[in-house]
Design a protein around this motif. Structure first.
Motif, mmCIF file in Angstrom:
data_model
loop_
_atom_site.group_PDB
_atom_site.id
_atom_site.type_symbol
_atom_site.label_atom_id
_atom_site.label_comp_id
_atom_site.label_asym_id
_atom_site.label_seq_id
_atom_site.Cartn_x
_atom_site.Cartn_y
_atom_site.Cartn_z
ATOM 1 N N ASN A 2 0.831 -1.190 0.000
ATOM 2 C CA ASN A 2 0.000 0.000 0.000
ATOM 3 C C ASN A 2 0.870 1.246 0.000
ATOM 4 O OD1 ASN A 2 -2.131 -1.689 0.114
ATOM 5 N ND2 ASN A 2 -2.586 -1.339 2.262
ATOM 6 N N GLN A 3 0.441 2.266 -0.738
ATOM 7 C CA GLN A 3 1.184 3.501 -0.835
ATOM 8 C C GLN A 3 0.227 4.655 -0.657
ATOM 9 O OE1 GLN A 3 4.214 3.919 -3.832
ATOM 10 N NE2 GLN A 3 3.812 1.893 -4.628
ATOM 11 N N SER A 4 0.809 5.863 -0.572
ATOM 12 C CA SER A 4 0.010 7.074 -0.582
ATOM 13 C C SER A 4 0.304 7.834 -1.865
ATOM 14 C CB SER A 4 0.354 7.952 0.625
ATOM 15 O OG SER A 4 1.668 8.456 0.510
ATOM 16 N N THR A 5 -0.664 8.642 -2.288
ATOM 17 C CA THR A 5 -0.483 9.416 -3.506
ATOM 18 C C THR A 5 0.725 10.330 -3.399
ATOM 19 O OG1 THR A 5 -2.861 9.335 -3.906
ATOM 20 C CG2 THR A 5 -1.608 11.040 -5.055
ATOM 21 N N ALA A 6 0.964 10.887 -2.218
ATOM 22 C CA ALA A 6 2.071 11.826 -2.033
ATOM 23 C C ALA A 6 3.430 11.172 -2.273
ATOM 24 C CB ALA A 6 2.016 12.411 -0.622
ATOM 25 N N GLY A 132 -2.157 -10.632 -4.641
ATOM 26 C CA GLY A 132 -0.720 -10.804 -4.460
ATOM 27 C C GLY A 132 0.138 -9.832 -5.245
ATOM 28 N N LEU A 133 -0.474 -8.976 -6.068
ATOM 29 C CA LEU A 133 0.298 -8.000 -6.847
ATOM 30 C C LEU A 133 0.484 -6.706 -6.067
ATOM 31 C CD1 LEU A 133 -1.230 -8.312 -10.443
ATOM 32 C CD2 LEU A 133 0.834 -9.408 -9.539
ATOM 33 N N SER A 134 1.558 -6.013 -6.385
ATOM 34 C CA SER A 134 1.794 -4.672 -5.836
ATOM 35 C C SER A 134 1.312 -3.592 -6.794
ATOM 36 C CB SER A 134 3.286 -4.479 -5.562
ATOM 37 O OG SER A 134 3.740 -5.388 -4.581
ATOM 38 N N GLY A 135 1.048 -3.972 -8.040
ATOM 39 C CA GLY A 135 0.566 -2.995 -9.008
ATOM 40 C C GLY A 135 0.088 -3.671 -10.277
ATOM 41 N N ALA A 158 -7.493 2.295 -4.721
ATOM 42 C CA ALA A 158 -8.125 2.002 -3.432
ATOM 43 C C ALA A 158 -9.118 0.854 -3.541
ATOM 44 C CB ALA A 158 -8.825 3.255 -2.898
ATOM 45 N N ALA A 159 -9.716 0.680 -4.718
ATOM 46 C CA ALA A 159 -10.712 -0.376 -4.897
ATOM 47 C C ALA A 159 -10.097 -1.767 -4.846
ATOM 48 C CB ALA A 159 -11.441 -0.186 -6.229
ATOM 49 N N HIS A 160 -8.767 -1.844 -5.015
ATOM 50 C CA HIS A 160 -8.089 -3.140 -4.999
ATOM 51 C C HIS A 160 -6.968 -3.158 -3.967
ATOM 52 C CE1 HIS A 160 -10.010 -3.140 -9.063
ATOM 53 N NE2 HIS A 160 -10.402 -4.310 -8.599
ATOM 54 N N GLY A 161 -7.297 -2.682 -2.791
ATOM 55 C CA GLY A 161 -6.380 -2.823 -1.669
ATOM 56 C C GLY A 161 -5.249 -1.819 -1.619
ATOM 57 N N GLU A 225 -21.679 8.999 -18.380
ATOM 58 C CA GLU A 225 -21.029 8.960 -17.065
ATOM 59 C C GLU A 225 -21.120 7.597 -16.399
ATOM 60 O OE1 GLU A 225 -25.194 10.787 -16.423
ATOM 61 O OE2 GLU A 225 -23.577 10.859 -17.923
ATOM 62 N N HIS A 226 -21.920 6.686 -16.954
ATOM 63 C CA HIS A 226 -22.067 5.347 -16.376
ATOM 64 C C HIS A 226 -21.218 4.306 -17.084
ATOM 65 C CE1 HIS A 226 -26.330 6.769 -15.048
ATOM 66 N NE2 HIS A 226 -25.421 7.080 -14.146
ATOM 67 N N LYS A 227 -20.496 4.691 -18.125
ATOM 68 C CA LYS A 227 -19.875 3.694 -18.997
ATOM 69 C C LYS A 227 -18.541 3.174 -18.486
ATOM 70 C CE LYS A 227 -22.336 5.009 -23.170
ATOM 71 N NZ LYS A 227 -22.223 5.242 -24.598
ATOM 72 N N GLU A 228 -18.585 2.547 -17.339
ATOM 73 C CA GLU A 228 -17.477 1.783 -16.801
ATOM 74 C C GLU A 228 -18.048 0.476 -16.283
ATOM 75 O OE1 GLU A 228 -14.383 2.293 -17.068
ATOM 76 O OE2 GLU A 228 -14.151 4.432 -17.478
ATOM 77 N N CYS A 229 -17.238 -0.576 -16.330
ATOM 78 C CA CYS A 229 -17.742 -1.888 -15.950
ATOM 79 C C CYS A 229 -17.488 -2.215 -14.482
ATOM 80 C CB CYS A 229 -17.131 -2.975 -16.834
ATOM 81 S SG CYS A 229 -15.335 -3.020 -16.734
ATOM 82 N N GLY A 230 -16.673 -1.403 -13.822
ATOM 83 C CA GLY A 230 -16.322 -1.697 -12.441
ATOM 84 C C GLY A 230 -14.873 -2.092 -12.271
ATOM 85 N N LEU A 231 -14.178 -2.357 -13.383
ATOM 86 C CA LEU A 231 -12.759 -2.679 -13.301
ATOM 87 C C LEU A 231 -11.948 -1.465 -12.884
ATOM 88 C CD1 LEU A 231 -12.166 -4.848 -16.509
ATOM 89 C CD2 LEU A 231 -12.802 -5.605 -14.217
ATOM 90 N N HIS A 232 -12.433 -0.279 -13.281
ATOM 91 C CA HIS A 232 -11.668 0.963 -13.068
ATOM 92 C C HIS A 232 -12.482 1.946 -12.243
ATOM 93 C CE1 HIS A 232 -8.788 -0.627 -15.887
ATOM 94 N NE2 HIS A 232 -9.756 -0.769 -16.779
ATOM 95 N N ARG A 233 -12.824 1.546 -11.036
ATOM 96 C CA ARG A 233 -13.586 2.426 -10.146
ATOM 97 C C ARG A 233 -12.699 3.553 -9.656
ATOM 98 N NH1 ARG A 233 -15.766 -1.553 -5.753
ATOM 99 N NH2 ARG A 233 -13.980 -2.778 -6.455
ATOM 100 N N ARG A 234 -13.268 4.769 -9.588
ATOM 101 C CA ARG A 234 -12.512 5.941 -9.176
ATOM 102 C C ARG A 234 -13.153 6.541 -7.937
ATOM 103 N NH1 ARG A 234 -8.933 7.410 -12.704
ATOM 104 N NH2 ARG A 234 -8.759 9.487 -11.845
#
Length: 234
Positions: A2-6, A132-135, A158-161, A225-234
């Motif tokens: 886990n990291q921070s944006t900063a 198990g991935l870091s990125g 954040a949606a994936h840990g 504005e709805h055209k995402e599948c959930g893989l790329h939640r923001r």
């Protein structure tokens, strides 16, 4: 990790995709994989990775409803680059239950139903792929849609840990992607040349009309504005 944006390197449109990849792989501090849908963007990244980090793992999600042309592209990529592709599939029981209960096209009946289908066929398998991935690396670009216009080249997912999300083509235009693809003669999904700038599941993708944005052909019955599948939640 886990990291921070900063803590992330500050990157701009002056940085090349190769520079973004190198910075992201270093910042991740652990294993990273490319999520590949065999779009022209994703194949461009595979080509770039041959220079930057050729051993980077590649995974793909087989929803069970992909176009034949997507499978053809996957095979062409495998043969061209000699890479191994880890395929992830939806849980059989969940797909069977969905289709028994709601039929084969429930995703066209409501936004809720469409997101349920995407969750079963795409989001849940992605979660297993990222374990198990870091990125992870994506082919997302700011220019693609209103849901992606604030995309950063490096983001905390954040949606994936809280793992790192690396978007090396974030600043590139469609023209830049295609110039690279043609110069390098990479394998390209045939549907791209038939008016499909964005390709997902066959029942949820159509060719775009003149003047429409690149993702207008995805879930064309929904608001942009709805055209995402959930893989790329923001």
């Amino acid at each position: 990790m886990n990291q921070s944006t900063a803590s992330l390197p500050q990157l701009s449109d002056q940085h090349s995709p190769q520079a973004i990849l190198r910075a992201g792989l270093q910042a991740a501090g652990g294993p990273v994989a490319l999520a590949c849908s065999f779009s022209v963007e994703d194949v461009v990244i595979i080509d770039l990775l041959q220079e930057v980090a050729p051993a980077t793992p590649i995974f793909a999600l087989d929803t069970g409803r992909l176009n034949e042309e997507t499978y053809e592209t996957a095979e062409a990529v495998r043969e061209r680059y000699g890479v191994h592709i880890d395929w992830y599939f939806p849980e059989r029981a969940a797909v069977e239950q969905l289709e028994r209960d709601k039929g084969l096209f429930s995703f066209r009946e409501s936004l809720e139903n469409r997101k349920e289908c995407c969750r079963i066929r795409k989001v849940e398998p992605l979660g297993r792929a990222l374990a198990g991935l870091s990125g992870w690396i994506t082919g997302l670009r700011r220019e693609q849609s209103v849901t992606r216009d604030a995309l950063e080249p490096l983001e905390i997912d954040a949606a994936h840990g809280g793992i790192l999300k690396i978007n090396p083509l974030a600043f590139w235009s469609s023209a830049q992607v295609w110039e690279y693809a043609e110069r390098r003669r990479i394998p390209v999904n045939r549907l791209h040349r038939q008016g499909y700038p964005s390709i997902g599941c066959a029942p949820c993708t159509r060719a775009v009309q003149p003047g429409e944005d690149e993702r207008a052909g995805r879930w064309w019955w929904e608001n942009p504005e709805h055209k995402e599948c959930g893989l790329h939640r923001r």
